[in-house]
Design a protein around this motif. Structure first.
Motif, mmCIF file in Angstrom:
data_model
loop_
_atom_site.group_PDB
_atom_site.id
_atom_site.type_symbol
_atom_site.label_atom_id
_atom_site.label_comp_id
_atom_site.label_asym_id
_atom_site.label_seq_id
_atom_site.Cartn_x
_atom_site.Cartn_y
_atom_site.Cartn_z
ATOM 1 N N LEU A 56 0.864 -1.182 0.000
ATOM 2 C CA LEU A 56 0.000 0.000 0.000
ATOM 3 C C LEU A 56 0.902 1.235 0.000
ATOM 4 O O LEU A 56 1.570 1.528 0.992
ATOM 5 N N ALA A 57 0.931 1.949 -1.120
ATOM 6 C CA ALA A 57 1.760 3.141 -1.263
ATOM 7 C C ALA A 57 0.989 4.364 -0.777
ATOM 8 O O ALA A 57 -0.148 4.599 -1.210
ATOM 9 N N LEU A 58 1.591 5.136 0.124
ATOM 10 C CA LEU A 58 0.928 6.346 0.620
ATOM 11 C C LEU A 58 0.723 7.372 -0.488
ATOM 12 O O LEU A 58 -0.188 8.183 -0.413
ATOM 13 N N ALA A 59 1.540 7.317 -1.517
ATOM 14 C CA ALA A 59 1.378 8.249 -2.639
ATOM 15 C C ALA A 59 0.001 8.107 -3.293
ATOM 16 O O ALA A 59 -0.516 9.062 -3.868
ATOM 17 N N SER A 60 -0.620 6.941 -3.139
ATOM 18 C CA SER A 60 -1.948 6.728 -3.729
ATOM 19 C C SER A 60 -3.026 7.560 -3.033
ATOM 20 O O SER A 60 -4.137 7.683 -3.533
#
Length: 176
Positions: A56-60
């Motif tokens: 899960l990328a925080l950039a998303s």
């Protein structure tokens, strides 16, 4: 010979006072109510694993208001506030609000808890390093629960140590 213990006691007292002074200075120099702060780029650049092992990328989460809650299964106030945060997410998701739970815990415990009490918003594993991550966002004590709110432009707008209230969430909902 009596001077040496006296001198050592004086040095210890001075060191203790210096430590208290530094702690006071650090706490007083973090006045978070003065206005929004830019989110450290390193925070949104991070990727975490979900309790099931997916990435899960925080950039998303960029470009929309984001509430990040640091919690743990062994923390009673955390467990008490999660249903409130879930209702907030369900009520405000259509208004572009995002909520992310960062568990300062171990994946098996979080998976077990989520099976009993599913949440509508994503949960990722910060592990015990999540305490330091929360400190980097202003959680001076490192205590749980800890919540931060980011604006759509990535600014850190609010911090809350301890359980959030319905009033906190109502105020934050007006930001979107």
């Amino acid at each position: 010979m009596k001077r040496r213990p006296l001198m050592l006691g004086g040095v210890a007292a001075a060191a203790g006072l210096a430590g208290v002074g530094v702690a006071w200075w650090q706490a007083s120099s973090h006045n978070y109510a003065e206005g929004p702060e830019a989110v450290p780029g390193a925070f949104l650049a991070q990727t975490f694993e979900t309790p099931d092992g997916a990435k899960l990328a925080l950039a998303s989460f960029s470009g929309k208001p984001l509430l990040v809650n640091f919690w743990a299964t062994w923390c009673p106030p955390c467990i008490e506030e999660l249903p409130l945060l879930d209702r907030f997410y369900q009520a405000n998701q259509s208004k572009s609000w995002q909520v992310l739970g960062l568990a300062v815990d171990q994946a098996p415990a979080v998976r077990t808890w989520l099976q009993r009490q599913p949440l509508s918003f994503p949960v990722a594993m910060a592990g015990f390093a999540g305490t330091e991550l929360s400190k980097s966002l202003g959680n001076l004590s490192g205590g749980l629960p800890f919540t931060v709110v980011f604006g759509a432009s990535g600014q850190l707008l609010h911090r809350r140590s301890g359980k959030v209230s319905t009033e906190d969430l109502a105020q934050w909902a007006l930001l979107a």
